[in-house]
Design a protein around this motif. Structure first.
Motif, PDB file in Angstrom:
ATOM      1  N   MET A 180       0.823  -1.206   0.000  1.00 17.93           N
ATOM      2  CA  MET A 180       0.000   0.000   0.000  1.00 17.93           C
ATOM      3  C   MET A 180       0.860   1.261   0.000  1.00 17.93           C
ATOM      4  O   MET A 180       0.510   2.261  -0.622  1.00 17.93           O
ATOM      5  N   TRP A 181       1.997   1.231   0.711  1.00 21.18           N
ATOM      6  CA  TRP A 181       2.905   2.375   0.653  1.00 21.18           C
ATOM      7  C   TRP A 181       3.442   2.584  -0.764  1.00 21.18           C
ATOM      8  O   TRP A 181       3.561   3.729  -1.237  1.00 21.18           O
ATOM      9  N   PHE A 182       3.753   1.492  -1.422  1.00 23.20           N
ATOM     10  CA  PHE A 182       4.212   1.591  -2.816  1.00 23.20           C
ATOM     11  C   PHE A 182       3.140   2.213  -3.707  1.00 23.20           C
ATOM     12  O   PHE A 182       3.410   3.122  -4.502  1.00 23.20           O
ATOM     13  N   LEU A 183       1.896   1.743  -3.567  1.00 24.63           N
ATOM     14  CA  LEU A 183       0.801   2.262  -4.384  1.00 24.63           C
ATOM     15  C   LEU A 183       0.538   3.732  -4.084  1.00 24.63           C
ATOM     16  O   LEU A 183       0.270   4.531  -4.992  1.00 24.63           O
ATOM     17  N   ALA A 184       0.621   4.107  -2.806  1.00 30.98           N
ATOM     18  CA  ALA A 184       0.425   5.508  -2.427  1.00 30.98           C
ATOM     19  C   ALA A 184       1.475   6.403  -3.074  1.00 30.98           C
ATOM     20  O   ALA A 184       1.165   7.490  -3.594  1.00 30.98           O
ATOM     21  N   GLY A 185       2.721   5.944  -3.065  1.00 32.29           N
ATOM     22  CA  GLY A 185       3.797   6.720  -3.683  1.00 32.29           C
ATOM     23  C   GLY A 185       3.582   6.915  -5.174  1.00 32.29           C
ATOM     24  O   GLY A 185       3.813   8.014  -5.717  1.00 32.29           O
ATOM     25  N   CYS A 186       3.112   5.860  -5.855  1.00 34.47           N
ATOM     26  CA  CYS A 186       2.845   5.967  -7.304  1.00 34.47           C
ATOM     27  C   CYS A 186       1.752   6.987  -7.594  1.00 34.47           C
ATOM     28  O   CYS A 186       1.878   7.824  -8.493  1.00 34.47           O
ATOM     29  N   ALA A 187       0.663   6.920  -6.831  1.00 35.43           N
ATOM     30  CA  ALA A 187      -0.452   7.844  -7.054  1.00 35.43           C
ATOM     31  C   ALA A 187      -0.037   9.288  -6.786  1.00 35.43           C
ATOM     32  O   ALA A 187      -0.384  10.200  -7.545  1.00 35.43           O
ATOM     33  N   LEU A 188       0.728   9.514  -5.705  1.00 33.78           N
ATOM     34  CA  LEU A 188       1.179  10.868  -5.381  1.00 33.78           C
ATOM     35  C   LEU A 188       2.116  11.412  -6.448  1.00 33.78           C
ATOM     36  O   LEU A 188       2.019  12.578  -6.841  1.00 33.78           O
ATOM     37  N   LEU A 189       3.011  10.562  -6.940  1.00 31.07           N
ATOM     38  CA  LEU A 189       3.939  11.005  -7.986  1.00 31.07           C
ATOM     39  C   LEU A 189       3.187  11.361  -9.260  1.00 31.07           C
ATOM     40  O   LEU A 189       3.479  12.377  -9.914  1.00 31.07           O
ATOM     41  N   GLY A 190       2.198  10.535  -9.642  1.00 32.07           N
ATOM     42  CA  GLY A 190       1.388  10.852 -10.810  1.00 32.07           C
ATOM     43  C   GLY A 190       0.668  12.183 -10.655  1.00 32.07           C
ATOM     44  O   GLY A 190       0.619  12.999 -11.582  1.00 32.07           O
ATOM     45  N   GLY A 191       0.096  12.415  -9.465  1.00 30.23           N
ATOM     46  CA  GLY A 191      -0.598  13.673  -9.217  1.00 30.23           C
ATOM     47  C   GLY A 191       0.332  14.867  -9.275  1.00 30.23           C
ATOM     48  O   GLY A 191      -0.027  15.925  -9.828  1.00 30.23           O
ATOM     49  N   LEU A 192       1.521  14.736  -8.708  1.00 33.77           N
ATOM     50  CA  LEU A 192       2.486  15.839  -8.753  1.00 33.77           C
ATOM     51  C   LEU A 192       2.903  16.155 -10.185  1.00 33.77           C
ATOM     52  O   LEU A 192       3.038  17.331 -10.569  1.00 33.77           O
ATOM     53  N   LEU A 193       3.112  15.131 -10.994  1.00 36.53           N
ATOM     54  CA  LEU A 193       3.447  15.355 -12.398  1.00 36.53           C
ATOM     55  C   LEU A 193       2.300  16.039 -13.140  1.00 36.53           C
ATOM     56  O   LEU A 193       2.528  16.869 -14.027  1.00 36.53           O
ATOM     57  N   ALA A 194       1.066  15.712 -12.764  1.00 35.38           N
ATOM     58  CA  ALA A 194      -0.091  16.328 -13.412  1.00 35.38           C
ATOM     59  C   ALA A 194      -0.143  17.833 -13.169  1.00 35.38           C
ATOM     60  O   ALA A 194      -0.674  18.584 -13.994  1.00 35.38           O
ATOM     61  N   THR A 195       0.415  18.291 -12.052  1.00 35.03           N
ATOM     62  CA  THR A 195       0.421  19.740 -11.792  1.00 35.03           C
ATOM     63  C   THR A 195       1.348  20.482 -12.746  1.00 35.03           C
ATOM     64  O   THR A 195       1.297  21.713 -12.823  1.00 35.03           O
ATOM     65  N   ARG A 196       2.180  19.748 -13.488  1.00 28.96           N
ATOM     66  CA  ARG A 196       3.112  20.367 -14.450  1.00 28.96           C
ATOM     67  C   ARG A 196       2.535  20.444 -15.851  1.00 28.96           C
ATOM     68  O   ARG A 196       3.200  20.945 -16.778  1.00 28.96           O
ATOM     69  N   LEU A 197       1.307  19.988 -16.036  1.00 28.33           N
ATOM     70  CA  LEU A 197       0.679  20.076 -17.355  1.00 28.33           C
ATOM     71  C   LEU A 197       0.426  21.538 -17.728  1.00 28.33           C
ATOM     72  O   LEU A 197       0.128  22.367 -16.860  1.00 28.33           O
ATOM     73  N   LYS A 198       0.497  21.825 -19.014  1.00 32.71           N
ATOM     74  CA  LYS A 198       0.255  23.189 -19.503  1.00 32.71           C
ATOM     75  C   LYS A 198      -0.728  23.139 -20.675  1.00 32.71           C
ATOM     76  O   LYS A 198      -0.334  23.220 -21.851  1.00 32.71           O
ATOM     77  N   PRO A 199      -2.019  22.997 -20.367  1.00 32.42           N
ATOM     78  CA  PRO A 199      -3.018  22.935 -21.443  1.00 32.42           C
ATOM     79  C   PRO A 199      -3.086  24.246 -22.204  1.00 32.42           C
ATOM     80  O   PRO A 199      -2.839  25.324 -21.636  1.00 32.42           O
ATOM     81  N   PRO A 200      -3.380  24.197 -23.508  1.00 31.97           N
ATOM     82  CA  PRO A 200      -3.548  25.439 -24.263  1.00 31.97           C
ATOM     83  C   PRO A 200      -4.747  26.212 -23.743  1.00 31.97           C
ATOM     84  O   PRO A 200      -5.751  25.639 -23.339  1.00 31.97           O
ATOM     85  N   HIS A 201      -4.655  27.536 -23.742  1.00 33.13           N
ATOM     86  CA  HIS A 201      -5.749  28.371 -23.247  1.00 33.13           C
ATOM     87  C   HIS A 201      -6.941  28.323 -24.191  1.00 33.13           C
ATOM     88  O   HIS A 201      -8.089  28.483 -23.791  1.00 33.13           O
ATOM     89  N   LYS A 202      -6.682  28.124 -25.475  1.00 37.59           N
ATOM     90  CA  LYS A 202      -7.770  28.030 -26.441  1.00 37.59           C
ATOM     91  C   LYS A 202      -7.311  27.182 -27.610  1.00 37.59           C
ATOM     92  O   LYS A 202      -6.130  26.976 -27.809  1.00 37.59           O
ATOM     93  N   LEU A 203      -8.294  26.703 -28.389  1.00 39.82           N
ATOM     94  CA  LEU A 203      -7.960  25.881 -29.552  1.00 39.82           C
ATOM     95  C   LEU A 203      -7.307  26.703 -30.631  1.00 39.82           C
ATOM     96  O   LEU A 203      -7.635  27.858 -30.805  1.00 39.82           O
TER      97      LEU A 203
END
Length: 445
Positions: free
Chosen positions: A422-445
């Protein structure tokens, strides 16, 4: 002048009415059926988590073997993901989805005959691994194919809500599938066969039947939809063509763009970590709850479904919110981060049932961010490039479906309980979430 303004206002009002009617008609026609297909697919993919409660003892399989077999599905899945999405984009979603469903239904049902008859030409472990691998090959392309298919019917600004209604199939499959599988497991023993065999057989047959129906029910493109009135069809075709032209002008239609776009690479990596955490929990949650002392089967089943009930709520809230605000990054990241926190609470709570229950509620939230997440590839790219990107993200990301169950099974065998896993799974989920904060979606099409 006033007359001209009045006429223009009337035309805009008419266009708005046509647009709303078109969106509602497409939604009613496609999404309930696609949800049903995904529900069946996910049950067939993950019912091993329930079947193992009897299967493991009958076939003398360790947690490590079950984990490897559960995960090897994704190695087969990996091989055909990108070709599958390109087939949907360039050929026929209807025919490809039908082919997938019929073949995976047959293989899923065959899982019920492991250790019996003609399959015994090879060892039981080899039978188990082989069928799980072939099941992955058979199902490859279904999920990303539907994601690409939805981009043929919904504009970018409508896709979060549309995908939310499709993606609730992930948690709904557990809410419906776990009790269904447990009922079959405990009560169906026809012809002297164990209940776990009937779990695979009875849950595999509907896929074959729905695959045949799919050939007649789905329509590949709006242009071919006889069930869509001409004015609604024309509006939808024009809107999708306009969107495609805008993204094509930025160079986002070339297939090679899918493999070199920095944001697509980031989406792929973070999805790998989130899927690792999610599938590790999915496959072993029935076993984890079974080990809780003094709990009835009913209580175990309720606890097993709890993360997915909250996941359904999250998906239905996040998808429309993401469309309404136009914000994608935090709508994707926050549910993933909360999942990691929830998994950690499950370990830290120990025997304090209230903390464990809170952790389980949070642990299922990661797919709540998927409607926003899966709207992003088509924000950056279009055509074959967008289809290739969806296939790339899902194929590499879903290798986490191999890593998660395998490592959970390995750590359980090595330590004797599920805390390290469970600690391993928690670490994976947290790392994925932290990486998601680095996304830069386009403001418009």
């Amino acid at each position: 002048m006033e007359r001209s303004i009045t006429m223009s206002a009337q035309a805009n009002a008419t266009d708005s009415e046509v647009a709303e009617r078109a969106r509602q008609r497409v939604t009613r026609r496609l999404l309930p059926y696609l949800l049903l297909l995904y529900l069946i697919a996910y049950i067939d993919r993950t019912n091993i988590g329930v079947a193992k409660l009897q299967m493991q003892g009958d076939l003398k399989l360790t947690d490590g073997i079950i984990g490897f077999g559960a995960g090897i599905f994704f190695l087969g899945y990996f091989l055909l993901e990108i070709p599958g999405t390109l087939i949907v984009e360039r050929w026929s979603a209807r025919k490809w989805i039908a082919r997938i469903m019929i073949s995976w239904g047959l293989v899923a049902a065959l899982m019920g005959f492991v250790g019996m008859g003609p399959l015994n030409v090879i060892g039981v472990k080899a039978q188990f691994y082989t069928l799980r691998f072939i099941l992955g090959l058979a199902e490859a392309g279904f999920f990303p194919g539907v994601i690409v298919y939805l981009s043929h019917w919904f504009r970018y600004e409508d896709r979060g809500k549309a995908k939310a209604k499709f993606l609730i199939g992930i948690p709904l499959a557990t809410v419906v599938g776990v009790p269904l599988s447990r009922t079959i497991l405990e009560n169906v023993h026809w012809f002297g066969l164990a209940g776990w065999r009937w779990v695979f057989i009875l849950e595999g047959v509907p896929s074959v039947l729905l695959g045949i129906i799919t050939l007649f029910y789905l329509t590949d493109r709006p242009q071919q939809a006889r069930w869509l009135p001409d004015d609604e069809k024309q509006w939808l075709v024009n809107e999708l063509a306009r969107e495609k032209e805008q993204k094509s002008s930025t160079g986002g239609a070339d297939l090679r763009a899918a493999f070199r776009h920095p944001q697509i690479i980031l989406l792929t990596v973070l999805y790998f970590f989130v899927v690792t955490g999610n599938y590790g929990l999915n496959f072993f949650l029935p076993s984890i709850t079974k080990n809780m002392k003094g709990m009835s089967i009913v209580a175990q089943t309720i606890l097993t479904t709890l993360p997915y009930i909250f996941c359904i709520i999250a998906i239905l809230l996040v998808g429309p919110s993401s469309d309404r605000t136009g914000e994608r990054r935090w709508h994707a990241a926050v549910p993933m981060l909360l999942t990691g926190v929830g998994m950690a609470l499950c370990v830290m709570g120990g025997d304090v049932m209230g903390v464990v229950i809170l952790g389980l509620c949070l642990a299922g939230l990661a797919p709540g961010g998927y409607p926003a997440f899966w709207s992003l590839p088509s924000a950056f790219l279009t055509g074959s490039a967008a289809a290739g990107a969806v296939g790339l993200i899902n194929s590499v990301g879903n290798l986490g479906g191999f890593v998660g169950p395998y490592i959970v099974g390995y750590l359980k065998d090595a330590t004797g309980d599920y805390r390290a896993a469970m600690w391993f799974l928690a670490g994976c989920a947290l790392l994925g979430g932290l990486l998601a904060t680095r996304l830069k979606p386009p403001h418009k099409l």
